[in-house]
Scaffold this motif. Structure first.
Motif, PDB file in Angstrom:
ATOM      1  N   LYS A 129       1.087  -1.278  -0.278  1.00 49.58           N
ATOM      2  CA  LYS A 129      -0.413  -0.114   0.207  1.00 49.58           C
ATOM      3  C   LYS A 129       0.494   1.263   0.342  1.00 49.58           C
ATOM      4  CE  LYS A 129      -4.188  -1.887   2.486  1.00 49.58           C
ATOM      5  NZ  LYS A 129      -5.121  -1.891   3.468  1.00 49.58           N
ATOM      6  N   LYS A 167      -1.953  -2.736  -7.456  1.00 44.82           N
ATOM      7  CA  LYS A 167      -3.275  -3.080  -7.341  1.00 44.82           C
ATOM      8  C   LYS A 167      -3.805  -4.379  -6.866  1.00 44.82           C
ATOM      9  CE  LYS A 167      -5.036   1.672  -8.235  1.00 44.82           C
ATOM     10  NZ  LYS A 167      -6.491   2.126  -9.426  1.00 44.82           N
ATOM     11  N   LYS A 168      -3.514  -5.161  -7.982  1.00 44.26           N
ATOM     12  CA  LYS A 168      -3.560  -6.550  -7.614  1.00 44.26           C
ATOM     13  C   LYS A 168      -2.550  -7.311  -7.023  1.00 44.26           C
ATOM     14  CE  LYS A 168      -4.574  -6.858 -13.164  1.00 44.26           C
ATOM     15  NZ  LYS A 168      -4.575  -6.909 -14.368  1.00 44.26           N
ATOM     16  N   GLN A 169      -1.450  -6.959  -6.576  1.00 44.70           N
ATOM     17  CA  GLN A 169      -0.484  -7.496  -5.481  1.00 44.70           C
ATOM     18  C   GLN A 169      -1.271  -7.486  -4.719  1.00 44.70           C
ATOM     19  OE1 GLN A 169       3.193  -5.983  -6.063  1.00 44.70           O
ATOM     20  NE2 GLN A 169       3.683  -7.281  -7.905  1.00 44.70           N
ATOM     21  N   ILE A 170      -2.333  -5.877  -3.730  1.00 49.55           N
ATOM     22  CA  ILE A 170      -2.829  -5.878  -2.628  1.00 49.55           C
ATOM     23  C   ILE A 170      -3.658  -6.011  -2.870  1.00 49.55           C
ATOM     24  CG2 ILE A 170      -3.900  -3.920  -1.797  1.00 49.55           C
ATOM     25  CD1 ILE A 170      -2.157  -2.199  -2.712  1.00 49.55           C
ATOM     26  N   ALA A 171      -5.035  -6.817  -3.429  1.00 54.43           N
ATOM     27  CA  ALA A 171      -6.188  -8.005  -3.638  1.00 54.43           C
ATOM     28  C   ALA A 171      -5.332  -8.882  -3.560  1.00 54.43           C
ATOM     29  CB  ALA A 171      -6.450  -7.359  -5.295  1.00 54.43           C
ATOM     30  N   VAL A 172      -3.938  -9.584  -3.631  1.00 56.48           N
ATOM     31  CA  VAL A 172      -4.340 -11.142  -3.990  1.00 56.48           C
ATOM     32  C   VAL A 172      -4.015 -11.022  -2.174  1.00 56.48           C
ATOM     33  CG1 VAL A 172      -2.092 -13.151  -4.443  1.00 56.48           C
ATOM     34  CG2 VAL A 172      -3.987 -11.514  -6.028  1.00 56.48           C
ATOM     35  N   THR A 173      -2.711 -10.234  -2.015  1.00 61.07           N
ATOM     36  CA  THR A 173      -2.311 -10.271  -0.845  1.00 61.07           C
ATOM     37  C   THR A 173      -3.458 -10.500   0.368  1.00 61.07           C
ATOM     38  OG1 THR A 173      -0.069  -8.830  -1.451  1.00 61.07           O
ATOM     39  CG2 THR A 173      -0.795  -9.074   0.941  1.00 61.07           C
ATOM     40  N   GLU A 174      -4.363  -9.517   0.600  1.00 65.65           N
ATOM     41  CA  GLU A 174      -6.320  -9.049   0.105  1.00 65.65           C
ATOM     42  C   GLU A 174      -5.760 -10.841   1.285  1.00 65.65           C
ATOM     43  OE1 GLU A 174      -7.469  -6.011  -0.490  1.00 65.65           O
ATOM     44  OE2 GLU A 174      -6.548  -4.153   0.725  1.00 65.65           O
ATOM     45  N   GLN A 175      -6.373 -11.672  -0.065  1.00 71.18           N
ATOM     46  CA  GLN A 175      -7.575 -11.963   0.428  1.00 71.18           C
ATOM     47  C   GLN A 175      -6.541 -13.017   0.412  1.00 71.18           C
ATOM     48  OE1 GLN A 175     -10.362 -12.725  -1.363  1.00 71.18           O
ATOM     49  NE2 GLN A 175     -10.209 -14.985  -1.133  1.00 71.18           N
TER      50      GLN A 175
END
Length: 334
Positions: A129, A167-175
């Motif tokens: 982030k 942004k895609k990496q953040i989404a994967v990390t949150e999942q």
């Protein structure tokens, strides 16, 4: 009764005619014996019912198997409800409980806190982030430079692509963070599902330990003792017998003709022999009247001695220390 007396009088006259010429002392002695016999025959019952005193007795039994380590019960002891009067050896049960508690502690150590597992993933998310915020600021500057012809369009496109990737990496990390938390909770639930039965087992073992203590159930006097310290006890084996003797019940019997004279709650007079040729009197209350008739017990006399069927009653009497279980007593309704 009159026929019996008439027969007796005839026998007396015949006897007197026989001993008429005997010594005066012998004649006087015979007359005295006859008078006493007639007095006993003509004597009438001056009470309405009779019976014996009784009390509700409780037999206290062992609730656990083992050697009687301590025991403080003697016949005649006055005990109160809740008194601890003995201890049965429950060492084996105590060891079983300790083993169960150790197993519960081992299960607690197998559980994992979700925060510990997710801490690394959470830090990675914070770094991503921060990188995204930096790239967004860089994109804003690059756009201004492109407008001023100080930067190329390619530079702006590269920054935009980098932002999309972050942004895609953040989404994967949150999942991944959610999945790790779910897996940890699932693992913990599986471990803790084994903990609940063990806790119930520990509670059962504690109850068995508690039953090793001999707790007196009622206020009363120990009537009989059946155990000694050091003896081996088994579950259900009687230890002692106790009864509350502060009030006793006189179980008496009445005939059907007397039944209309009595009712529950009625006050009556109860008396016992005082040992001096007289009576000791008490106030009593009728607490129970049998709903069924029964044959007269052999040890009971009723107002009508020829009565075959009688009704049992109980008269509650406050004990002043003189009344004993099994003692004979008489009831007067009026």
């Amino acid at each position: 009764m009159e026929n019996k007396i008439n027969v007796l009088l005839k026998a007396i006259k015949k006897s007197l005619s026989i001993v008429n010429r005997q010594l005066p002392i012998r004649k006087s002695l015979l007359i005295v014996l006859i008078v006493l016999f007639l007095a006993s025959c003509s004597n009438k019952m001056d009470y309405d019912a009779s019976g014996n005193f009784e009390a509700d007795e409780v037999i206290v039994s062992a609730q656990q198997n083992g050697v009687l380590l301590t025991y403080n019960v003697k016949e005649g002891n006055q005990l109160k409800v809740g008194d601890n009067v003995g201890q049965i050896d429950v060492k084996i049960v105590e060891l079983q409980k300790a083993q169960t508690e150790a197993s519960i502690e081992a299960l607690n150590q197998k559980t994992v806190a979700p925060n510990d597992q997710a801490e690394l993933v959470r830090r990675q998310l914070e770094v991503q982030k921060a990188q995204l915020e930096q790239q967004l600021r860089e994109k804003n500057r690059t756009e201004n430079l492109v407008k001023a012809d100080a930067a190329t369009r390619k530079q702006l496109d590269d920054i935009s692509a980098s932002i999309d990737q972050l942004k895609k990496q953040i989404a994967v990390t949150e999942q991944q963070l959610k999945i790790n938390t779910y897996n940890t909770n699932t693992q913990n639930r599986s471990i803790l599902s084994e903990k609940a039965p063990m806790e119930k087992m520990a509670a059962q073992l504690q109850e068995q330990i508690n039953k090793g203590q001999i707790i007196n159930p009622i206020n009363g006097t120990v009537l009989a003792n059946y155990a000694l310290q050091g003896e081996m006890q088994t579950m259900g084996k009687p230890l002692y017998r106790i009864a509350n003797t502060e009030t006793l019940d006189l179980r008496a019997y009445i005939t059907g003709a007397q039944l209309p004279q009595v009712k529950i709650g009625q006050s009556v007079k109860v008396r016992i022999d005082d040992g001096k040729g007289g009576y000791k009197e008490y106030q009593g209350t009728i607490t129970w009247i049998s709903a069924k008739s029964e044959f007269t017990p052999k040890t009971i006399q009723t107002k009508n001695e020829r009565a075959n069927l009688v009704y049992a009653i109980k008269v509650n009497v406050k004990n002043d220390g003189y009344l004993k279980i099994g003692m004979y007593g008489e009831v007067l309704f009026n």
